[in-house]
Design an enzyme around this catalytic site. Structure first.
Site, PDB file in Angstrom:
ATOM      1  N   ASP A 478      11.260   4.051   3.854  1.00 46.93           N
ATOM      2  CA  ASP A 478      11.045   4.149   3.045  1.00 46.93           C
ATOM      3  C   ASP A 478      12.000   3.765   2.589  1.00 46.93           C
ATOM      4  O   ASP A 478      12.376   5.258   1.664  1.00 46.93           O
ATOM      5  CB  ASP A 478       9.510   3.455   2.395  1.00 46.93           C
ATOM      6  CG  ASP A 478       9.606   2.340   1.467  1.00 46.93           C
ATOM      7  OD1 ASP A 478      10.564   1.220   1.307  1.00 46.93           O
ATOM      8  OD2 ASP A 478       8.752   1.879   1.190  1.00 46.93           O
ATOM      9  N   ASP A 548       8.891  -7.274   1.926  1.00 45.41           N
ATOM     10  CA  ASP A 548       6.898  -7.209   1.418  1.00 45.41           C
ATOM     11  C   ASP A 548       6.472  -8.276   2.035  1.00 45.41           C
ATOM     12  O   ASP A 548       4.913  -8.711   1.236  1.00 45.41           O
ATOM     13  CB  ASP A 548       6.664  -6.223   0.428  1.00 45.41           C
ATOM     14  CG  ASP A 548       7.478  -4.909   0.641  1.00 45.41           C
ATOM     15  OD1 ASP A 548       7.064  -4.400   2.081  1.00 45.41           O
ATOM     16  OD2 ASP A 548       7.641  -4.211  -0.562  1.00 45.41           O
TER      17      ASP A 548
HETATM   18  C1  DGJ Z   1       7.145  -0.783  -0.037  1.00 46.05           C
HETATM   19  C2  DGJ Z   1       6.605  -1.129   1.477  1.00 46.05           C
HETATM   20  O1  DGJ Z   1       7.206  -1.821   1.874  1.00 46.05           O
HETATM   21  C3  DGJ Z   1       5.690  -1.286   1.741  1.00 46.05           C
HETATM   22  O2  DGJ Z   1       5.437  -1.765   2.842  1.00 46.05           O
HETATM   23  C4  DGJ Z   1       4.668  -0.109   1.584  1.00 46.05           C
HETATM   24  O3  DGJ Z   1       4.673   0.551   2.462  1.00 46.05           O
HETATM   25  C5  DGJ Z   1       4.845   0.384   0.332  1.00 46.05           C
HETATM   26  N1  DGJ Z   1       6.692   0.477  -0.195  1.00 46.05           N
HETATM   27  C6  DGJ Z   1       4.321   1.827   0.068  1.00 46.05           C
HETATM   28  O4  DGJ Z   1       4.543   2.548  -0.785  1.00 46.05           O
END
Ligand code: DGJ
Length: 739
Positions: A478, A548
């Protein structure tokens, strides 16, 4: 497929069954673009395509004023002589001049395609698949060299390009701009489509007309970004999804970029893409060279669906690497939306166990398992397991998950650090920031200076050790903030312009090293969803979390937009709870799955919390995806109805052998007693009989007459009334005699 050199005319014809690309050396020694498009007949000399003319206010060559670069189509335009449009490169010499005069010296034509050291690139598996042309130029005054590389593929209407600039002179020069690709087109009768958005609404197509002046998108965020994607389509006015000419340009790079088109006063168009010159300045001492990332030109005369299908196939087969590249992706269960950072081992095991009962194959533990990480104010950088939450460490938890018969994956955000972390307390200089100035925060975190090798060493050691300890099957990598105040404490003043790119190079190097150490590991890239979803990342991580935003209706748009430039197998897509956590919208679990099927598929929720009836449905969804993911992820994908233009959306995937297809139809808002409308399916064999929802049709009927799906009782294919209703149809081929 071949590359023919016509020595007398100094021209190069690259062609395959579908496209031709002709480069000629201009009378002044610079490379000229003579033709790009549908395959044309080869000829000894295309010099009639070089313009000699005289126009007021034009500047030309002193020995023939009628030859001006500005009146011609250039291949890698220089600045400041007879062409004053935007250049492809800028070199500043010791005396402050920016004028370069590259002269053709030699060329090489080789089989196959060489890799780009340290950078992602298309590859071949066999030298017969492609041919590569390298054109060598030198600036006669300074000795600086330019190498332009072109690869033509046998099986794809695609040209891959890159440029290399080498300082073979005796004085240092500053490279201020170096595009990966620049191409001049004889007219500007194109419409430009970019893919733009923001967090939670990534890659919406935005179309506009091109006229005089510059149309430009880019990123200065240090990653390719959700705001604009490094993928642009130029299409003819009448080109639609199924007919007409278009080409696209993708930059195989995950950092700052630009893509731009410049319409000039005479109706022609210059397109270029490459690293964003803003924030870029590369000192080249004598003997040093700079390699640009690769850019990919893809062409079609059969509409945007065909363009996308070429890209899908090419990226799946010749950009993605390793064991996972065309392997069916495991159905995963991720705990993020279920628990956020509030979990312990017992809670995690309970969620995983229920996932196993539903048939999922991979459990992924997201953010919060390391350091002091109970919220997003602390812990990033401290890649040591939090034993309050996981007393037996990652190894202990991984074993228990594996003993359940699940694969196990873990979340990392390696490039970041919180102020409240042991890592920052120990190494405050490891953060990108300008001495004496305020440091911006994003999600309360700072960006580690990945251009530094000591930062790389720390991250490599930590990630390697945890992956080995957990024998991980999967890593979610990430990145949740944009780079600002990009200044490295480890770089000299005149090297600060290298920091953005060095960051990307070291980021790629970390991936590369971990892939070499753990070749079976499946990487999923993520940057707050789809903020680093580009062709570069696909070389390392075959899948990227699409957004997200897990709301099914929003996802229709995001996945539809993403499909223009990226394969279905690369789009991370999960079913989550209703009401949705991002939009508050309530959608049926069937529709949530029907959308997520067209991606890597998984669940982002606690399956212990669903009703018995929903759990039974989830089991069926998992079984359905296991049965059909091969077709969906690796088949030919067709966009049929756009959710950007309609209250409906439809798409389908067809297996390469056209034996099987999965067709999905989505209704956003209810339309009782609606007018008649048919969806014409695509990609089937017209003469084969297909079995769909209990009935038999020839492929030609399904494609020419189409199917009518309505809420009206008594109609052939009825879907329930209500909002956000959808249906997935399985289409199987049958022998003509009905076997
Ligand atoms: C952003 C990601 O897109 C989410 O799926 C998740 O992993 C969060 N970060 C965790 O902090």
């Amino acid at each position: 497929m071949d590359i023919i050199y016509h020595g007398k005319a100094k021209q190069f014809h690259l062609f395959n069954d579908r496209i031709s690309y002709v480069i000629g050396i201009f009378p002044n020694g610079e490379p000229g673009q003579l033709y790009y498009g549908k395959r044309i007949h080869d000829r000894e000399d295309y010099s009639y395509l070089i313009n000699y003319e005289f126009r007021a206010m034009m500047v030309g060559k002193p020995d023939n004023e009628c030859f001006s670069l500005e009146m011609n189509r250039c291949e890698y335009p220089s600045f400041g002589t007879t062409d004053l449009r935007d250049p492809a490169f800028e070199i500043v010499y010791k005396n402050g001049s920016k004028v370069t005069n590259f002269q053709y010296v030699s060329h090489e034509i080789t089989d196959g395609k060489p890799g780009l050291p340290g950078l992602p690139a298309l590859y071949t598996e066999d030298d017969k698949e492609a041919k590569t042309l390298k054109l060598n130029f030198v600036d006669d005054l300074t000795g600086v060299e330019l190498v332009l590389s072109y690869t033509i593929f046998r099986d794809y209407p695609v040209i891959a390009r890159n440029a290399l600039i080498r300082n073979s002179g005796d004085e240092k020069v500053m490279l201020e701009k170096a595009m990966s690709l620049s191409i001049d087109l004889p007219d500007r009768d194109y419409r430009w489509i970019q893919f733009s958005g923001a967090w939670a609404r990534e890659k919406y197509p935005v179309e506009r007309e091109l006229t005089e002046g510059i149309t430009k998108i880019g990123s200065m965020r240090g990653h390719s970004s959700a705001n604009h994607n490094p993928f642009v389509i130029l299409k003819r006015k009448n080109t639609d999804e199924f007919s007409g000419e278009a080409f696209s340009a993708a930059l195989v790079y995950s950092g700052n970029f630009i893509s731009q088109a410049e319409g000039d006063a005479y109706g022609t168009l210059r397109f270029m893409t490459g690293i964003n010159p803003e924030g870029f300045s590369w000192k080249l001492d004598p003997g040093e060279e700079f390699q640009t990332p690769e850019a990919i030109l893809t062409w079609t005369e059969n509409g945007l669906n065909d363009l996308s299908r070429t890209i899908h196939r090419l990226y799946r087969k010749r950009l993605s690497r390793g064991v996972w590249k065309e392997k069916e992706r495991p159905i995963l269960l991720n705990n993020w939306e279920a628990t956020n950072m509030d979990f312990d081992e017992e809670a995690v095991l309970k969620i995983a166990k229920r996932g196993k009962e539903a048939g999922v194959e991979l459990f992924v533990l997201d953010d919060g398992w390391f350091g002091k990480r109970d919220d997003d104010f602390s812990g990033l950088g401290d890649w040591f397991v939090n034993t309050d939450k996981l007393p037996e460490g990652i190894g202990g938890l991984a074993k228990k998950i594996r003993d359940m018969g699940l694969m196990f994956g873990l979340w990392f955000e390696p490039e970041m650090v919180n102020e409240d972390s042991d890592l920052f307390r120990k190494h405050p200089d490891w953060v990108l920031s300008v001495p004496g100035r305020e440091r911006s925060l994003g999600r309360h975190q700072m960006v580690l200076d990945m251009s530094r090798d000591d930062v790389w060493d720390y991250l490599y050691e930590r990630m390697h050790s945890l992956i080995a300890e957990g024998q991980l099957d999967y890593v979610k990598w990430d990145m949740n903030r944009t780079i600002s105040e990009c200044f490295s404490a480890a770089a000299s003043p005149e090297e600060q312009g290298k920091v953005y790119h060095r960051y990307v190079l070291n980021f790629y190097r970390l991936y590369e090293r971990l892939i070499a150490d753990f070749p079976e590991l499946l990487f999923e890239s993520c940057a707050s969803g789809g903020s680093r979803f580009d062709a570069g990342i696909m070389y390392y991580a075959p899948q990227t979390w699409g957004s997200d935003d897990t709301d099914a209706v929003e996802r229709l748009k995001i996945q539809y937009g993403t499909s223009y430039g990226y394969p279905i197998a690369s789009i991370g897509a999960h079913v989550s709870v209703s009401p949705n956590q991002q939009t508050g919208r309530m959608t049926p679990i069937s529709t949530r799955a029907n959308v997520a099927y067209f991606g890597t598929f998984g669940y982002e929720m606690d399956l212990n919390e669903v009703s018995d009836a929903e759990f039974e449905e989830i089991k069926k969804q998992v079984a359905f995806m296991k049965e059909n993911r091969g077709v969906i992820q690796n088949g030919d994908f067709y966009r049929l109805i756009s959710p950007f233009e309609d209250n409906y959306c439809a798409w389908m995937s067809v297996s390469e052998d056209r034996e099987k297809a999965v067709f999905a139809y989505y209704k956003i808002l209810s339309e009782p007693n609606s007018g008649r409308r048919k969806v014409r399916l695509k990609g089937l064999d017209p003469d084969r009989l297909y079995y769909i929802d209990g009935r038999e049709f020839y492929g030609s009927e399904l494609m020419e007459i189409g199917v009518e799906i309505t809420e009206t009782p008594g109609m052939e294919w009825k879907i329930p009334s209500g909002d956000f209703i959808s249906k997935v149809f399985l289409i199987h081929s049958r022998e003509k005699n009905g076997s």
